[in-house]
Design a protein around this motif. Sequence first.
Motif, short mmCIF file in Angstrom:
data_model
loop_
_atom_site.label_atom_id
_atom_site.label_comp_id
_atom_site.label_asym_id
_atom_site.label_seq_id
_atom_site.Cartn_x
_atom_site.Cartn_y
_atom_site.Cartn_z
N LEU A 1 32.02 -27.39 -6.82
CA LEU A 1 33.44 -27.50 -7.21
C LEU A 1 33.80 -26.46 -8.27
O LEU A 1 34.92 -25.95 -8.29
N ALA A 2 32.84 -26.14 -9.13
CA ALA A 2 33.09 -25.11 -10.13
C ALA A 2 33.16 -23.73 -9.50
O ALA A 2 33.98 -22.88 -9.90
N ARG A 3 32.31 -23.47 -8.51
CA ARG A 3 32.29 -22.16 -7.86
C ARG A 3 33.52 -21.95 -6.99
O ARG A 3 34.09 -20.86 -6.97
N TYR A 4 33.91 -23.00 -6.26
CA TYR A 4 35.01 -22.88 -5.31
C TYR A 4 36.24 -23.62 -5.87
O TYR A 4 36.48 -24.77 -5.55
N ALA A 5 36.98 -22.90 -6.69
CA ALA A 5 38.16 -23.50 -7.31
C ALA A 5 39.30 -23.67 -6.30
O ALA A 5 40.12 -24.58 -6.43
N GLN A 6 39.35 -22.79 -5.29
CA GLN A 6 40.37 -22.87 -4.25
C GLN A 6 39.76 -23.54 -3.01
O GLN A 6 38.54 -23.49 -2.81
N PRO A 7 40.60 -24.15 -2.16
CA PRO A 7 40.06 -24.80 -0.96
C PRO A 7 39.22 -23.85 -0.12
O PRO A 7 39.63 -22.72 0.15
N ALA A 8 38.04 -24.32 0.26
CA ALA A 8 37.10 -23.51 1.03
C ALA A 8 36.67 -24.30 2.27
O ALA A 8 36.87 -25.51 2.36
N HIS A 9 36.07 -23.57 3.21
CA HIS A 9 35.59 -24.19 4.45
C HIS A 9 34.07 -24.07 4.47
O HIS A 9 33.52 -22.97 4.50
N PHE A 10 33.38 -25.21 4.46
CA PHE A 10 31.92 -25.25 4.44
C PHE A 10 31.39 -25.66 5.81
O PHE A 10 31.91 -26.60 6.43
N LEU A 11 30.35 -24.98 6.26
CA LEU A 11 29.59 -25.40 7.43
C LEU A 11 28.37 -26.15 6.93
O LEU A 11 27.56 -25.60 6.18
N TYR A 12 28.22 -27.40 7.33
CA TYR A 12 27.14 -28.26 6.83
C TYR A 12 26.14 -28.47 7.95
O TYR A 12 26.44 -29.10 8.96
N LEU A 13 24.93 -27.93 7.79
CA LEU A 13 23.84 -28.13 8.74
C LEU A 13 23.17 -29.45 8.37
O LEU A 13 22.39 -29.52 7.42
#
Length: 232
Positions: A105-117
């Motif tokens: 949450l600290a790294r990605y302050a703006q909405p991001a799209h994560f791929l979760y394996l």
Amino acid sequence: MKRVLVLRAREDAARTSEKLRALGFEPVLSPVLEIVATEATIPSGEYDAVLASSAKGVECAGNISALLGMPLHAVGAKTAKAAETRGWRPDIVAGNAEAILPLLLARYAQPAHFLYLAGRDRQAALEAGLRAAGHRVTAIDVYEARAATALGEDARRALAAGDIDIALHYSRRSVEIFLALAEAVGLTPRLGGVTHLALSDDVATPLRAIALEPRVAQKPNEERLLALLRQV
């Protein structure tokens, strides 16, 4: 020599057994899970980063060549090592979902799209926390942990004879399967004579539900679990 029941998936149990023998314990294996790749296809998409919460998530992900240019964030040193083996340079690494979430949450302050394996059976905390903060998570079940249908014969006989001193518990699901298999053959009363060591409080929960009193590792990793074993 104390006998230690190991209930992990077969490959993991074999590695743990080597460590136990080096520490002077006799391992008794009864894998209650079998890890199987689902052969799931990873959908193409605009991802900002890849998440993996277990080494199996990386190992069972199939063709990842298109993903290697993305940052990978890993839960656990073992997961990070598996990622390195497949060509990634892990970025954020933390010991559990609760620890990695604030870092993400600290790294990605703006909405991001994560791929979760991910595995088919998993804790929801990481995904839920990211989504609650406005991020998008595409979770792909790249492996599943299939439950065993019976205890190993050596383990069953040893439990019945009161010949197991300690049991190591690595996941809540493996505990639940173990307890069901023990109950199916009438061995639940024997479990009170075993010292139970759990990786975390969550792992310990099903044991406490049947009035067993497991001891819990200081941190949720095998190093601390084996340190607890040495104290016992």
